[in-house]
Write an enzyme that holds these catalytic residues in place. Structure first.
Site, PDB file in Angstrom:
ATOM      1  CG  HIS A 100      -1.592   1.093   0.981  1.00 10.54           C
ATOM      2  ND1 HIS A 100      -2.127   1.715   0.740  1.00 10.54           N
ATOM      3  CD2 HIS A 100      -1.971   2.161   2.430  1.00 10.54           C
ATOM      4  CE1 HIS A 100      -3.111   2.777   0.740  1.00 10.54           C
ATOM      5  NE2 HIS A 100      -2.781   2.709   1.633  1.00 10.54           N
ATOM      6  CG  HIS A 102      -0.316   6.814   1.215  1.00 10.71           C
ATOM      7  ND1 HIS A 102      -0.776   7.541   1.747  1.00 10.71           N
ATOM      8  CD2 HIS A 102      -1.507   6.449   0.768  1.00 10.71           C
ATOM      9  CE1 HIS A 102      -1.691   6.941   2.962  1.00 10.71           C
ATOM     10  NE2 HIS A 102      -2.182   6.545   1.809  1.00 10.71           N
ATOM     11  CG  ASP A 125       4.928  -4.929 -21.583  1.00 14.67           C
ATOM     12  OD1 ASP A 125       4.286  -5.113 -22.446  1.00 14.67           O
ATOM     13  OD2 ASP A 125       5.622  -3.951 -21.840  1.00 14.67           O
ATOM     14  CG  HIS A 165      -6.891   4.889   0.834  1.00 14.71           C
ATOM     15  ND1 HIS A 165      -7.622   3.918   1.647  1.00 14.71           N
ATOM     16  CD2 HIS A 165      -5.867   5.192   1.693  1.00 14.71           C
ATOM     17  CE1 HIS A 165      -6.568   3.374   2.301  1.00 14.71           C
ATOM     18  NE2 HIS A 165      -5.707   4.085   1.945  1.00 14.71           N
ATOM     19  CE1 TYR A 219      11.783  -7.660 -21.003  1.00 11.75           C
ATOM     20  CE2 TYR A 219      10.488  -8.137 -19.101  1.00 11.75           C
ATOM     21  CZ  TYR A 219      11.879  -7.768 -19.672  1.00 11.75           C
ATOM     22  OH  TYR A 219      12.609  -6.191 -19.280  1.00 11.75           O
TER      23      TYR A 219
END
Length: 225
Positions: A100, A102, A125, A165, A219
């Site tokens: 997580h 910001h 991709d 958020h 790849y």
């Protein structure tokens, strides 16, 4: 076979080290943001403690929780996002890492409640389409986790912009989830810049499918650790 103690130690070390990558790539400020990792073979996860400066983090300060978010091992309080991470692990068994942040550009898209469109090959991709927006949810229980799972269930994306958020990403392990967070911010920044010049051109769905398949199945050094 590694013992549980060995497995926890390895995940503690990895999760601790990966927090430095969030700082390195400019995805976090102050003490915001977190990385967690599932302990392979056990209903356990390792996550960052709440409100501790990044430079003070160490493997020993990482918190071990069960998949209900209850602390199993560690002296500090776990991240305030623990319930969200735990919900993801309970409902997405293939996920081994959650991140997580910001980060500024991606959070700006989240503030608008607008997905990042798939207008670059790099987005195709990594994410296999647009980076979707999840619903607004308050911090403190598993509401955010529910929104993450609900949103990503209909997408190939490893990232979701939770409205008003920030960013949550998933991966096969914690390192993959961190990579997704880095790439999400890069995509959000690039598309923002493109829109200052005009309207970005969307990629065609068949081309997105081909790019996503190539990146994930051809790849790099496929089949090599």
């Amino acid at each position: 076979m590694s013992s549980l103690t060995d497995q926890i130690r390895a995940v503690r070390e990895q999760v601790s080290e990966l927090h430095a990558e969030l700082v390195r790539y400019g995805l976090v400020v102050w003490t915001a943001g977190n990385v967690s990792g599932r302990v392979p073979g056990y209903d356990l996860m390792v996550i960052k403690p709440s409100g501790i400066p990044y430079e003070e983090l160490s493997p020993g300060s990482m918190i071990v929780c069960d998949l209900d978010g209850t602390v199993v091992e560690g002296e500090l309080s776990p991240s305030s996002d623990t319930a969200a991470h735990a919900y993801v692990y309970r409902h997405m068994p293939a996920v081994g890492g959650v991140v997580h942040t910001h980060s500024a550009y991606a959070s700006a898209w989240a503030a608008r409640g607008e997905p990042v469109p798939c207008v670059l090959t790099a987005i195709a991709d990594e994410f296999g389409g647009e980076i979707p927006v999840g619903p607004f949810a308050l911090i403190g229980d598993d509401s955010i986790g529910h929104g993450i799972v609900q949103t990503l269930a209909g997408h190939r994306s490893a990232a979701v912009l939770m409205r008003s958020h920030g960013v949550f990403t998933i991966g096969k392990d914690a390192r993959a989830a961190v990579k997704a967070a880095v790439m999400c911010e890069d995509a959000a920044r690039s598309v923002h810049l493109a829109r200052q010049l005009g309207q970005p051109l969307p990629l065609e769905p068949p081309d997105i499918d081909r790019l996503y398949d190539r990146y994930h199945n051809v790849y790099g050094q496929q089949g090599k650790s």
